[in-house]
Design a protein around this motif. Sequence first.
Motif, PDB file in Angstrom:
ATOM      1  N   ALA A 246       8.931  49.200  21.091  1.00 10.17           N
ATOM      2  CA  ALA A 246       7.614  48.941  21.673  1.00 10.17           C
ATOM      3  C   ALA A 246       7.173  47.489  21.608  1.00 10.17           C
ATOM      4  N   GLY A 247       7.856  46.692  20.810  1.00 10.67           N
ATOM      5  CA  GLY A 247       7.443  45.303  20.645  1.00 10.67           C
ATOM      6  C   GLY A 247       6.529  45.139  19.444  1.00 10.67           C
ATOM      7  N   GLU A 248       6.503  43.933  18.930  1.00  8.97           N
ATOM      8  CA  GLU A 248       5.696  43.590  17.750  1.00  8.97           C
ATOM      9  C   GLU A 248       4.227  43.878  18.007  1.00  8.97           C
TER      10      GLU A 248
ATOM     11  N   GLU B 222      15.197  63.516  13.333  1.00  9.05           N
ATOM     12  CA  GLU B 222      15.496  62.902  14.632  1.00  9.05           C
ATOM     13  C   GLU B 222      14.451  63.328  15.663  1.00  9.05           C
ATOM     14  N   GLU B 223      14.038  64.593  15.643  1.00  8.36           N
ATOM     15  CA  GLU B 223      13.021  65.081  16.571  1.00  8.36           C
ATOM     16  C   GLU B 223      11.684  64.388  16.337  1.00  8.36           C
ATOM     17  N   ILE B 224      11.317  64.193  15.072  1.00  8.88           N
ATOM     18  CA  ILE B 224      10.082  63.464  14.768  1.00  8.88           C
ATOM     19  C   ILE B 224      10.174  62.062  15.365  1.00  8.88           C
ATOM     20  N   GLY B 225      11.318  61.417  15.184  1.00  9.80           N
ATOM     21  CA  GLY B 225      11.525  60.086  15.745  1.00  9.80           C
ATOM     22  C   GLY B 225      11.408  60.074  17.262  1.00  9.80           C
ATOM     23  N   LYS B 226      11.923  61.115  17.926  1.00  9.51           N
ATOM     24  CA  LYS B 226      11.839  61.202  19.392  1.00  9.51           C
ATOM     25  C   LYS B 226      10.385  61.320  19.849  1.00  9.51           C
ATOM     26  N   VAL B 227       9.604  62.133  19.148  1.00  9.78           N
ATOM     27  CA  VAL B 227       8.195  62.308  19.505  1.00  9.78           C
ATOM     28  C   VAL B 227       7.445  60.985  19.344  1.00  9.78           C
TER      29      VAL B 227
ATOM     30  N   ALA C 161       8.582  58.526  22.048  1.00 12.28           N
ATOM     31  CA  ALA C 161       7.987  58.862  23.342  1.00 12.28           C
ATOM     32  C   ALA C 161       6.532  58.406  23.406  1.00 12.28           C
ATOM     33  N   GLY C 162       5.817  58.558  22.291  1.00 14.62           N
ATOM     34  CA  GLY C 162       4.436  58.091  22.244  1.00 14.62           C
ATOM     35  C   GLY C 162       4.326  56.579  22.343  1.00 14.62           C
ATOM     36  N   LEU C 163       5.281  55.883  21.764  1.00 13.94           N
ATOM     37  CA  LEU C 163       5.267  54.423  21.784  1.00 13.94           C
ATOM     38  C   LEU C 163       5.615  53.861  23.162  1.00 13.94           C
TER      39      LEU C 163
ATOM     40  N   ALA D 203       9.295  56.858  28.033  1.00 17.97           N
ATOM     41  CA  ALA D 203      10.412  56.192  28.697  1.00 17.97           C
ATOM     42  C   ALA D 203      11.316  55.446  27.722  1.00 17.97           C
ATOM     43  N   GLY D 204      11.124  55.659  26.420  1.00 13.47           N
ATOM     44  CA  GLY D 204      11.908  54.906  25.429  1.00 13.47           C
ATOM     45  C   GLY D 204      13.339  55.355  25.325  1.00 13.47           C
TER      46      GLY D 204
END
Length: 183
Positions: free
Chosen positions: A123-125, A164-169, A172-174, A178-179
């Motif tokens: 997402a960037g700094e 991994e699923e938590i990371g995906k959610v 996706a929010g960040l 489209a991440g």
Amino acid sequence: MPSFTKKAIIESFLRIAAKKPLDKITVRDIVDDCGVNRNTFYYYFQDIYAVLEEICRNGVEKVPRGLPLPDMMKTTFEVLSGYALLYPRVMRQVAINVGVEGSERYFGEAFDALFTESMVLAAGEGNFPPELPSFLRHAFLGIFIEWMREEKRMPPEKAAAALEEIGKVVLAGLTGGAGHTGE
């Protein structure tokens, strides 16, 4: 050779911790086991818990950098669960006796850095809430400690997949969905 001596102290600690509760291990136990004197021990470590902290830090350093968040969370779990399978008594004692709060002492800063790096990559700094790394750390430690405490553990792959699923959610929010997820 300093690294040899430090490694010998760590190996002695792990050997002893496989047989004795953490709160019963003394500096004397370690120096007797590895053949160094107390001053040498204190040159490298402040106390027994500093040895444990070094072991945890070494484990986290084995996690590759630059991974997308879902992969980072999954890989971090895989590395730590690998240690748990190598040193089951030590890691179980940490999980039961130290718990989430104590684990924050050993892993908190390192996890925040890992998760922040992955979020900056996506997402960037400064493009995510500053409390998000702390949230992810709590989620990660909660799942890891729960996994360690279970008598009949779920397969580590299943726990890693949950992280991994938590990371995906979060990813996706960040990124608005489209991440890059590393797939």
